[in-house]
Design a protein around this motif. Sequence first.
Motif, short mmCIF file in Angstrom:
data_model
loop_
_atom_site.label_atom_id
_atom_site.label_comp_id
_atom_site.label_asym_id
_atom_site.label_seq_id
_atom_site.Cartn_x
_atom_site.Cartn_y
_atom_site.Cartn_z
N GLU A 126 0.83 -1.20 0.00
CA GLU A 126 0.00 0.00 0.00
C GLU A 126 0.87 1.26 0.00
OE1 GLU A 126 -3.92 -1.85 2.32
OE2 GLU A 126 -2.49 -0.60 3.41
N GLU A 129 2.62 1.75 -3.39
CA GLU A 129 1.73 2.28 -4.43
C GLU A 129 1.59 3.80 -4.30
OE1 GLU A 129 -1.95 0.27 -4.98
OE2 GLU A 129 -0.97 -1.45 -5.87
N TRP A 141 2.21 -7.65 -3.42
CA TRP A 141 0.87 -8.27 -3.52
C TRP A 141 1.01 -9.75 -3.83
CZ3 TRP A 141 -2.27 -5.65 -0.95
CH2 TRP A 141 -2.41 -4.27 -1.08
N TRP A 153 -9.69 -9.84 -2.40
CA TRP A 153 -9.22 -8.47 -2.22
C TRP A 153 -7.77 -8.33 -2.66
CZ3 TRP A 153 -5.58 -5.82 0.76
CH2 TRP A 153 -5.73 -4.42 0.79
N LEU A 154 -6.93 -9.29 -2.26
CA LEU A 154 -5.51 -9.24 -2.66
C LEU A 154 -5.36 -9.37 -4.17
CD1 LEU A 154 -3.87 -11.48 0.11
CD2 LEU A 154 -3.75 -8.99 -0.08
N HIS A 156 -7.50 -8.39 -6.39
CA HIS A 156 -7.94 -7.11 -6.95
C HIS A 156 -6.83 -6.07 -6.84
CE1 HIS A 156 -11.43 -3.96 -7.18
NE2 HIS A 156 -10.68 -3.98 -8.26
N GLN A 157 -6.16 -6.04 -5.69
CA GLN A 157 -5.08 -5.08 -5.50
C GLN A 157 -3.92 -5.35 -6.46
OE1 GLN A 157 -5.78 -2.46 -3.52
NE2 GLN A 157 -7.70 -3.59 -3.35
N ARG A 158 -3.57 -6.64 -6.63
CA ARG A 158 -2.49 -6.95 -7.56
C ARG A 158 -2.89 -6.61 -8.99
NH1 ARG A 158 0.27 -12.86 -8.13
NH2 ARG A 158 -1.74 -13.34 -9.08
N SER A 160 -4.75 -4.17 -9.91
CA SER A 160 -4.60 -2.72 -10.06
C SER A 160 -3.14 -2.35 -10.31
CB SER A 160 -5.13 -1.99 -8.82
OG SER A 160 -6.51 -2.22 -8.65
#
Length: 239
Positions: A126, A129, A141, A153-154, A156-158, A160
């Motif tokens: 976080e 980023e 991630w 959720w992880l 989705h973050q990766r 992004s």
Amino acid sequence: MTERNGREAWPPELTELLRKVDKLRRSGRYTEALSRMRQLTETYPRQARVLLEMGMTLGVWGGAPAEALPWYERVLEMAPGHASAHLHRALALATLGRHAEAVADFDALETVGFRKALVLHMKRAESLEVLGRYAEAERDWTLALAEDPDNPWLLHQRASARARLGRLEEAVQDITAALAAQEGEPVDAELLRDRGVLRVRLGDTAGARADFEAGLAALREGDPSGLADDLRHRLQEMG
């Protein structure tokens, strides 16, 4: 009182005193908990655990990370390799927007083999980023996913992070995996929207349209405000 490794031995009575403080914090009696912690720091100024708990009382329970920082600093002056102090200082620094310093603390934690690897990689990602260090964030991630595979959720973050790096097909794969991991739960309209956006960039208009339409159909109470309008707008733009 004897000392070990430069620190005073643990007084047996402190265990119960700190347990009472924690009970006060968890029951919402923050002011009383803080008052008791101040007394303990005066009585036991060389106990790293007491200083750490004071910082956590301020930073975690009191929402005052700037006030918590000096207490974490005192712990680290006394015990430079104190993992919990590094973690909580990193979290406080990140909350204050001091992300480069937070990353340095997370790096120090990794060096000593911090046992909560998921927290380390997730929180460092976080901060990375925010700093625009997307390749390093994507790495973290990925490391977080190694600790908690198929976490939507992880993923989705990766996705992004990968999208910011131009790795669009891999990002689509991550979101597809995130949607699959939610089998048996309501479909996540935000995930569908984000996959549709990526498919537009890849030139897959049919796939994007299907995602936007599915996203509209999947909307439910509690979804981000404006998501429905965004999905409709994207469909209109496609003609």
